[in-house]
Design a protein around this motif. Structure first.
Motif, PDB file in Angstrom:
ATOM      1  N   GLY A  26       0.824  -1.197   0.000  1.00 17.44           N
ATOM      2  CA  GLY A  26       0.000   0.000   0.000  1.00 17.44           C
ATOM      3  C   GLY A  26       0.860   1.250   0.000  1.00 17.44           C
ATOM      4  O   GLY A  26       2.051   1.223  -0.320  1.00 17.44           O
ATOM      5  N   MET A  56      -6.042  -0.067  -3.226  1.00 11.77           N
ATOM      6  CA  MET A  56      -4.931   0.797  -2.824  1.00 11.77           C
ATOM      7  C   MET A  56      -5.082   2.209  -3.378  1.00 11.77           C
ATOM      8  O   MET A  56      -4.303   2.657  -4.221  1.00 11.77           O
ATOM      9  N   VAL A 108       2.127   0.725  -5.939  1.00  5.03           N
ATOM     10  CA  VAL A 108       0.948  -0.016  -5.462  1.00  5.03           C
ATOM     11  C   VAL A 108       0.411  -0.955  -6.536  1.00  5.03           C
ATOM     12  O   VAL A 108      -0.737  -1.376  -6.484  1.00  5.03           O
ATOM     13  N   GLY A 129      -4.578   3.681   1.715  1.00  5.66           N
ATOM     14  CA  GLY A 129      -4.215   4.491   0.561  1.00  5.66           C
ATOM     15  C   GLY A 129      -3.923   5.898   1.006  1.00  5.66           C
ATOM     16  O   GLY A 129      -3.859   6.204   2.194  1.00  5.66           O
TER      17      GLY A 129
END
Length: 546
Positions: free
Chosen positions: A209, A424, A464, A536
């Motif tokens: 992430g 993400m 990500v 995120g």
């Protein structure tokens, strides 16, 4: 299919009197000198999709599909005439290009006109390849229509890179910016300095992430391309009229190189022998030392890079290079004094100018991210403008060439929706429509200054995106909108007909399905594409993560 379903939109389509050309087992192809590569491509692609031999014809007048060049057309322009020919009952497909590249781009349109089946690798039970009579006239707006792929943060195997070259070609994109080195991995074999891949291509774990996440993937991650792999990638791209622009990052984003060769770092400030390949994301504090030894090392790296990549441009990064270590380094401060420089920004400019001159002496051109403007831009350098439009505007007004790739518009790692199911989610929300309304040429530029805008590219950073499926999801369908912006002569952003584009995308989704692309559907991510709960990071001012 409806001719209006072409993506990117052509300059003009003129439907002819009713009729069609059917490609069947008797259909042949004639390739005039210079078009043989496209003929081979047609046989491979359409032959597989429809089970057709598409044998060569000895003479053009005997062929169903005729490829030729016409130098009165612009280099990448083409004209596709599908009609009855000179009384030929079978009909004729005449594809004329201003260069071999123009013929190849016309072949991409021909493939689209044959429907989604033309994007498969095996014929259906009843294969039909039918082309309605029409004329398509087309030419690109920009000469640089690119995508940057970051393989340093997450390595992409060679076959997946080749697949992406096919996807670029299908969208008439002609530049593949290959981001090969960064703090998190060194991905290209350099024979003179083998530890760059022996050590620098592997990291012990990866952040899962955004860098604010506390989750980790503890599986070691890495990989690199041998020089034979690179030759194969470059040749594969060349056959599709795509230029591969390599990027070797200097002086920042270099921890993987420093981990392999600690003497490259600022050893008078930090214990570089303790550094490993970086396992998280963000801006790394470690920067190359401004010494002659480092310059010679990277000259040796670039010597091998130039032997592998024939592209005019070589990208040297130049972005996000913190100067704290240089400020603390007696060696760096002595170099500033020796050269009569004002500060560390000018030291970076000296570093970049050195490689600008070095590359120019070998017939190449340097391009770097817009930070290379800081401290003075090297005379022959071009700029990739990523921090908005400002760097590109400043460079163009100073007479330097520019590739527009502002993160606010065309960073495809940024999320496509503000909803809770985006995997993400990072950055700005940039929808398909947002990308479609991107305008590469800022209105602040005069007509003369605008000529320095070589074109545009979409950037795919993979912090990500841990595998091909995640890359597909972030890139598509937005790359189709970007391709139309880069190719087609569109009106001003507010006047663009996104509804019509979205309608044309219905057929294009079928093409992407046939190609096995894991794109984001218009209604939102499929169940297997969702990843709620992974941290995120939205950018301030954009809708929050929920």
């Amino acid at each position: 299919m409806d001719v209006a379903d072409l993506i990117p939109a052509p300059v003009a389509v003129r439907e002819s009197p009713e009729g069609s050309v059917r490609l069947d087992a008797a259909a042949t192809v004639h390739a005039a000198p210079g078009t043989e590569g496209t003929a081979r491509w047609l046989r491979g692609v359409l032959g597989a999709a429809f089970g057709l031999p598409l044998d060569p014809a000895a003479r053009a007048e005997e062929a169903t599909v005729r490829l030729r060049l016409d130098e009165s057309l612009a280099a990448e322009a083409y004209r596709l005439d599908i009609g009855p020919g000179d009384g030929d009952s079978r009909g004729v497909v005449l594809l004329t290009g201003g260069s071999p590249a123009g013929v190849f781009w016309g072949a991409q349109t021909l493939r689209q006109l044959l429907g989604a089946q033309a994007f498969r690798n095996a014929p259906p039970a009843e294969a039909e390849a039918v082309l309605p009579y029409q004329r398509v006239e087309d030419a690109p707006r920009f000469g640089w229509r690119g995508m940057m792929l970051d393989v340093a943060r997450h390595f992409m195997p060679k076959d997946d890179v080749l697949r992406y070259l096919d996807l670029l070609a299908a969208h008439k994109l002609n530049v593949f910016h290959f981001h090969l080195t960064d703090d998190q991995g060194w991905r290209i074999e350099i024979k003179r300095h083998p530890r760059l891949t022996e050590v620098g291509s592997w990291r012990p774990r990866s952040k899962w992430g955004h860098r604010a996440s506390e989750l980790w993937n503890d599986t070691p991650h890495g990989g690199f391309y041998t020089q034979d792999d690179i030759r194969e990638i470059v040749a594969y791209a060349h056959a599709r009229h795509i230029t591969v622009v390599p990027e070797i990052d200097i002086p920042g984003h270099s921890q993987a190189a420093i981990a392999a060769y600690p003497e490259l770092g600022n050893t008078d400030v930090v214990d570089t022998s303790a550094l490993g390949v970086w396992d998280t994301w963000g801006i790394n504090p470690n920067i190359l030392a401004p010494t002659d030894r480092v310059l010679r090392f990277y000259e040796e790296v670039f010597e091998e890079v130039l032997a592998l990549f024939p592209s005019q441009f070589v990208h040297i990064g130049g972005d996000e290079a913190p100067k704290d270590q240089w400020k603390q380094s007696p060696t760096a401060q002595a170099r500033i004094k020796e050269l009569g420089l004002a500060d560390e920004d000018e030291l970076q400019s000296w570093f970049i100018r050195h490689f600008d001159s070095w590359l120019a002496g070998r017939g190449r051109r340097l391009i770097g991210w817009d930070e290379i403007l800081e401290g003075g831009l090297a005379p022959g350098a071009a700029v990739s403008s990523w921090r908005g439009y400002a760097g590109g505007i400043a460079a163009a007004k100073s007479g330097h060439d520019v590739v527009m790739c502002p993160e606010q518009q065309v960073y495809l790692d940024h999320r496509q929706h503000g909803g809770p199911d985006e995997p993400m989610p990072i950055g700005y929300v940039r929808t398909l429509e947002d990308v479609y309304r991107f305008e590469p040429v800022p209105p602040e530029l005069s007509a003369e200054e605008a000529r320095h805008v070589l074109g545009t590219q979409a950037n795919v950073w993979t912090e990500v995106m841990e595998n091909r499926r995640r890359v597909d999801y972030q890139v598509f369908p937005r790359l189709a909108a970007f391709a139309e912006v880069a190719w087609s002569a569109l009106p001003a952003p507010a006047e663009r007909d996104f509804a019509a584009f979205a309608s044309r995308m219905t057929e294009h989704y079928a093409r992407l399905d046939a190609l096995g692309v894991d794109y984001r559907p218009p209604a939102g991510p499929r169940p297997e594409q969702r990843r709620p709960g992974v941290i995120g990071r939205p950018i301030e001012g954009s809708p929050p993560n929920v």
